[in-house]
Write a protein that holds these residues in place. Structure first.
Motif, short mmCIF file in Angstrom:
data_model
loop_
_atom_site.label_atom_id
_atom_site.label_comp_id
_atom_site.label_asym_id
_atom_site.label_seq_id
_atom_site.Cartn_x
_atom_site.Cartn_y
_atom_site.Cartn_z
N TYR B 345 0.59 -1.00 0.35
CA TYR B 345 -0.52 -0.18 -0.22
C TYR B 345 0.45 1.23 -0.31
O TYR B 345 0.69 2.38 -0.77
N GLU B 346 1.92 1.13 0.92
CA GLU B 346 2.86 2.50 1.20
C GLU B 346 3.75 2.98 -0.15
O GLU B 346 3.83 3.68 -0.80
N LEU B 349 0.93 3.91 -2.83
CA LEU B 349 1.09 5.48 -1.99
C LEU B 349 1.96 6.39 -3.05
O LEU B 349 1.63 7.92 -3.15
N MET B 350 3.37 6.08 -2.88
CA MET B 350 4.62 6.91 -3.51
C MET B 350 3.92 6.54 -4.98
O MET B 350 4.66 8.24 -5.35
N ARG B 351 3.24 6.41 -5.63
CA ARG B 351 3.32 6.11 -7.01
C ARG B 351 2.54 7.52 -6.82
O ARG B 351 2.85 7.89 -7.34
N VAL B 352 1.27 7.38 -6.29
CA VAL B 352 0.49 8.32 -6.63
C VAL B 352 0.45 9.67 -6.13
O VAL B 352 0.80 10.65 -6.83
N MET B 353 1.77 9.53 -4.78
CA MET B 353 2.14 11.28 -4.60
C MET B 353 3.58 11.58 -6.31
O MET B 353 4.19 12.20 -5.75
N GLY B 354 3.59 11.13 -6.79
CA GLY B 354 4.60 11.18 -7.76
C GLY B 354 5.73 10.12 -8.68
O GLY B 354 6.55 10.55 -9.34
N ALA B 355 6.10 9.38 -7.39
CA ALA B 355 6.84 8.40 -7.81
C ALA B 355 6.61 7.67 -8.78
O ALA B 355 6.25 7.22 -9.02
N SER B 356 7.69 7.44 -9.92
CA SER B 356 7.73 6.90 -11.53
C SER B 356 8.18 5.22 -10.60
O SER B 356 8.25 5.22 -9.76
#
Lengths: 213, 445
Positions: B345-346, B349-356
Motif C-alpha cells: 500500500y505504501e 501511495l508513493m506512486r500516487v505522490m509522484g514516484a515513477s
C-alpha cells in the motif's frame, strides 16, 4: 479544471462502466454520490490518473491525462493532484513529518520543512510531527492524509470516502478541514462518497448510477 | 528525504530482520576475508622462509618433518647426522653447492629455539644487527628481533638453555655454561626473528659436557676422540682436554678446524643452496636418499604437499563461507520479498505522490545494496580484527608474525561479489515493486 467526456472503463468484457460527462471549474467543490458497485472508486482512479480509461478522456488543468506517458503521468499526479483515501496509509518507517516531506520530494519539489510544520500545526497534529503515523488516532491519521494531499498546493484534490470510517464529530471536522484547506490552496475538491451525511453540504453533485452496457 | 535515506529508514524499521541479514553477511564475508588473509600471509611467509633453500639434508625420517624442523622450526628434528657422512656436502669446494649451512637443533630457552650454526645462517635470511655484534666464540648468542622483544633480552644478558623445546625446569642444562647475548637482529619477517642463533660449537660443548658428566661415559669414545685429533692435527693434540678445562672456566674457543673436517661431531641438518639446478643436483638428492643414512628433501616440494594437505581444511571453510554468503543472499531476497506484501500500500501511495515505477525499483534495489554494503563492511572489520586477534595466538604456534591490518587485492573481488549478490537478491522484489498495480492495491485498501 476537470473535464471528462464519454468516459468508460471495464474490468472484464461483459462489465462496462460508463460515466457521465463532468465539468468542474477551478475552486469548485463537488460531491460524487453513488451506491457500492456504481464505479465511484473507479471514476476517482480515472480522474487521478491511477487508471487509464478504455474510452473517452480525462482533462485536468487543461492536460489530457491520456496523452501522458507513464512516468509523465506519475509526475503530473504528484504535482497537481492530491488524493485522500478511505483508509489512510503512510510509509510506516517514516515519522509524520517525514511522510509529509516525502510527498514534497516525490513530486519533485524541494522539501519545505516550514510548510510541513505550519500545515501540521494548522491541523492540530503539530505536536505529533516526530512520531510514527501508526501512533496517531484515526481522526489524526485522516488529518495527516489531508495535509499530505494538499502540501504540494495541488489543482485538484480527490477524496475517496474520507468520512465513512469516522463518527459524526470527526466527520464534520474532516469535511470542514477539506473544504477549508482546498479553498486555501484554490484547489478543485471532488469527494466521492455514499455517506448520506455529506449530501446537503454541497451544491455541486453528481449521482452515479450503476450503468452497465 | 532522498531515496538513500528512505531505504535506510525502511531497513531500520525492521531491526531484527536487519540484524539477521547483517549477521549472515558479516559472518560469510568475514570468514572469507580471514581465509584470504591467512592464506596470503602463510604463502608469503613460506616463500620468505624458503629463502632460496634448494635442499635440506638431515637424518632419515619424514621429509616433511625435516623441512618443518629445519626450515620453519616448528616440528621436532628427525635426529642427527654425523659430519663424517655429510662431509662432502659441507665442503665449500663442492662443485654444485653454493652454500651449505649446518644446523644443530634441539635446545631452547623459554620456548624459543636455539640454533647452532654458522654466520651464513644469518646472511641467508638477510638479517642485520640492530644492536651489539655477531658472535666471536661459543656461548655467544645473537637473538632474533621477536625473541629479544618477547623475552626482554638485551645485549650482555645471560641465560641457561634447556634440552628440548618445552619450558621445563628439569630439562635446563644447569651444569653447562651460560649463553651470553652479544647481538640483537633487526626484524626480517622470517623465522630467524623467533630464533636464538649461536655457533655450532656452543651446542657441541653443551652436549659433550653432558656426555662427560654422565656417570659412565664411554672410554672408547673418548679415546677415539683424542686419537683423531692427535693424529690429524698435532698442533691441537690436547684439544679435548683443553675443551674440558676451558668449559669449566667459561671460555670454550671456536674450533680452528673447518666444520666439515670435524668428522667426530654431529649436526642436525644442512641447508643447501645450489649454484644452479640441473640434472646433477637432482641426482644428488636421489643418491643421498638411496645410498646414505641421510635423507635429502626439497622444501618447495614438501611445502606444496603440506599446503595441499592443509588446503583441504581451508577448502572446507571456504565452502562454508560461500554457503553462508549464499544463504545471506537468500535471506535478503526473502526479507525484501516479504516486506513488499506489507508495504504494498505504501509503495502504491508513493506512486500516487509522484514516484515513477523506476523509482520504486531503485528504492528496493538500494535496500538490497545497502544491506550488502553494511554487512560487507562489518564482515571486513570482523575479518581483519579476527586476523589480528588470531595473529597473537598463531605467532607462538607457527613462529610467524601475522597481521590483520593489511588489505589484499582479492578483497576487492569479495566486495564486488557481495554487492552483486545484494543487488541480485533485491532484483526480483524490486521489479515486483515496480510492477505494483496501484489502482487495484489502493482499491483493496
Amino acid at each position: 479544471m476537470v473535464r471528462t467526456q464519454d468516459l468508460t472503463y471495464s474490468y472484464d468484457a461483459r462489465h462496462i462502466l460508463q460515466f457521465p460527462d463532468m465539468h468542474c471549474a477551478a475552486g469548485e467543490h463537488w460531491l460524487l454520490l453513488g451506491q457500492s458497485g456504481s464505479g465511484k472508486t473507479t471514476l476517482l482512479h480515472l480522474l487521478g490518473g491511477l487508471l487509464s480509461p478504455h474510452g473517452g478522456f480525462v482533462e485536468v488543468a487543461s492536460t489530457r491525462l491520456n496523452n501522458l506517458s507513464a512516468s509523465e503521468l506519475d509526475h503530473f499526479r504528484g504535482q497537481h493532484i492530491g488524493i485522500i483515501f478511505q483508509q489512510p496509509h503512510f510509509v510506516q518507517s517514516l515519522t509524520v513529518e517525514e511522510n509529509l516531506l516525502l510527498a514534497h520530494q516525490l513530486a519533485g519539489f524541494r522539501p519545505e520543512r516550514r510548510r510541513a510544520h505550519e500545515l501540521l500545526a494548522h491541523l492540530h497534529i503539530g505536536h505529533k510531527s516526530n512520531v510514527r503515523p501508526n501512533r496517531l488516532s484515526q481522526g489524526e491519521q485522516q488529518r495527516l492524509a489531508i495535509a499530505r494531499a494538499i502540501i504540494n498546493r495541488p489543482k485538484l484534490v480527490l477524496a475517496d470516502e474520507p468520512t465513512s470510517a469516522l463518527d459524526d464529530h470527526n466527520c464534520e471536522e474532516v469535511l470542514a478541514l477539506l473544504e477549508r484547506e482546498a479553498g486555501q490552496v484554490g484547489a478543485t475538491l471532488l469527494i466521492v462518497t455514499h455517506d448520506g451525511r455529506l449530501k446537503d453540504r454541497f451544491h455541486h453533485r453528481i449521482f452515479l448510477q450503476s450503468t452497465q452496457a | 528525504m532522498n531515496l538513500l535515506l528512505l531505504s535506510w529508514k525502511n531497513l531500520r524499521y525492521k531491526p531484527l530482520t536487519l540484524l539477521l541479514n547483517l549477521v549472515l553477511l558479516a559472518l560469510g564475508s568475514g570468514l572469507i576475508v580471514l581465509l584470504l588473509l591467512i592464506d596470503h600471509q602463510l604463502q608469503q611467509k613460506f616463500e620468505k622462509n624458503l629463502a632460496g633453500i634448494d635442499l635440506i639434508i638431515g637424518a632419515k625420517g619424514s621429509p616433511l618433518q625435516l623441512i618443518l624442523s629445519s626450515m620453519y622450526h616448528v616440528d621436532a628434528p628427525t635426529g642427527n647426522i654425523s659430519i663424517a657422512e655429510a662431509k662432502a656436502f659441507l665442503n665449500p669446494k663442492h662443485p654444485y653447492i653454493q652454500t651449505a649451512i649446518p644446523l644443530s637443533l634441539g635446545d631452547s630457552y623459554r620456548g624459543y629455539r636455539i640454533v647452532g650454526t654458522t654466520p651464513q645462517f644469518i646472511e641467508l635470511y638477510k638479517a642485520t644487527l640492530q644492536q651489539g655484534r655477531s658472535w666471536e666464540k661459543p656461548f655467544e648468542v645473537v637473538a632474533g628481533a621477536i625473541v629479544a622483544q618477547k623475552l626482554g633480552l638485551k645485549v650482555d644478558d645471560t641465560f641457561q638453555s634447556s634440552h628440548g623445546f618445552v619450558m621445563d625446569d628439569n630439562l635446563v642444562h644447569e651444569d653447562a655454561q651460560a649463553f651470553r647475548v652479544v647481538g640483537i637482529l633487526q626484524p626480517t619477517g622470517t623465522v630467524i626473528d623467533q630464533l636464538l642463533v649461536t655457533p655450532t660449537e656452543s651446542i657441541w660443548a653443551i652436549h659433550d659436557s653432558h656426555a662427560d658428566h654422565d656417570a659412565d661415559h664411554d672410554a672408547d669414545h673418548d679415546a677415539d676422540h683424542d686419537a683423531d685429533h692427535d693424529a690429524d692435527h698435532d698442533a691441537e693434540h690436547d684439544h679435548a682436554h683443553h675443551d674440558h678445562e676451558a668449559e669449566k672456566q667459561g671460555t670454550v674457543p671456536m674450533s680452528a678446524l673447518p666444520l666439515h673436517e670435524q668428522t667426530d661431531k654431529a649436526i642436525t641438518s644442512i641447508l643447501i643452496l645450489f649454484k644452479g639446478r640441473n640434472a646433477q643436483t637432482l641426482n644428488m638428492q636421489r643418491s643421498i636418499n638411496e645410498n646414505t643414512n641421510m635423507q635429502a628433501a626439497t622444501p618447495a616440494i614438501e611445502i606444496t604437499r603440506l599446503q595441499s594437505l592443509m588446503g583441504l581444511g581451508a577448502d572446507a571453510l571456504r565452502i562454508l563461507a560461500l554457503v553462508i554468503i549464499a544463504v545471506s543472499g537468500l535471506s535478503i531476497f526473502i526479507s525484501l520479498f516479504n516486506s513488499l506484501d506489507e508495504r504494498r500500500y505504501e509503495l502504491a501511495l508513493m506512486r500516487v505522490m509522484g514516484a515513477s515505477r523506476l523509482r520504486l525499483v531503485a528504492l528496493i534495489l538500494l535496500e538490497g545494496l545497502m544491506l550488502a554494503l553494511a554487512g560487507l563492511t562489518l564482515g571486513l572489520i570482523l575479518g581483519h580484527l579476527g586476523m589480528e586477534w588470531l595473529a597473537v595466538a598463531m605467532q607462538d604456534t607457527y613462529r610467524y608474525t601475522f597481521t590483520g591490518l593489511t588489505f589484499l587485492p582479492q578483497e576487492w573481488s569479495l566486495i564486488a561479489a557481495v554487492l552483486a549478490i545484494g543487488t541480485i537478491a533485491a532484483l526480483i522484489p524490486a521489479i515486483r515493486a515496480g510492477m505494483t498495480d496501484i489502482s487495484r492495491t489502493l482499491a483493496e485498501g
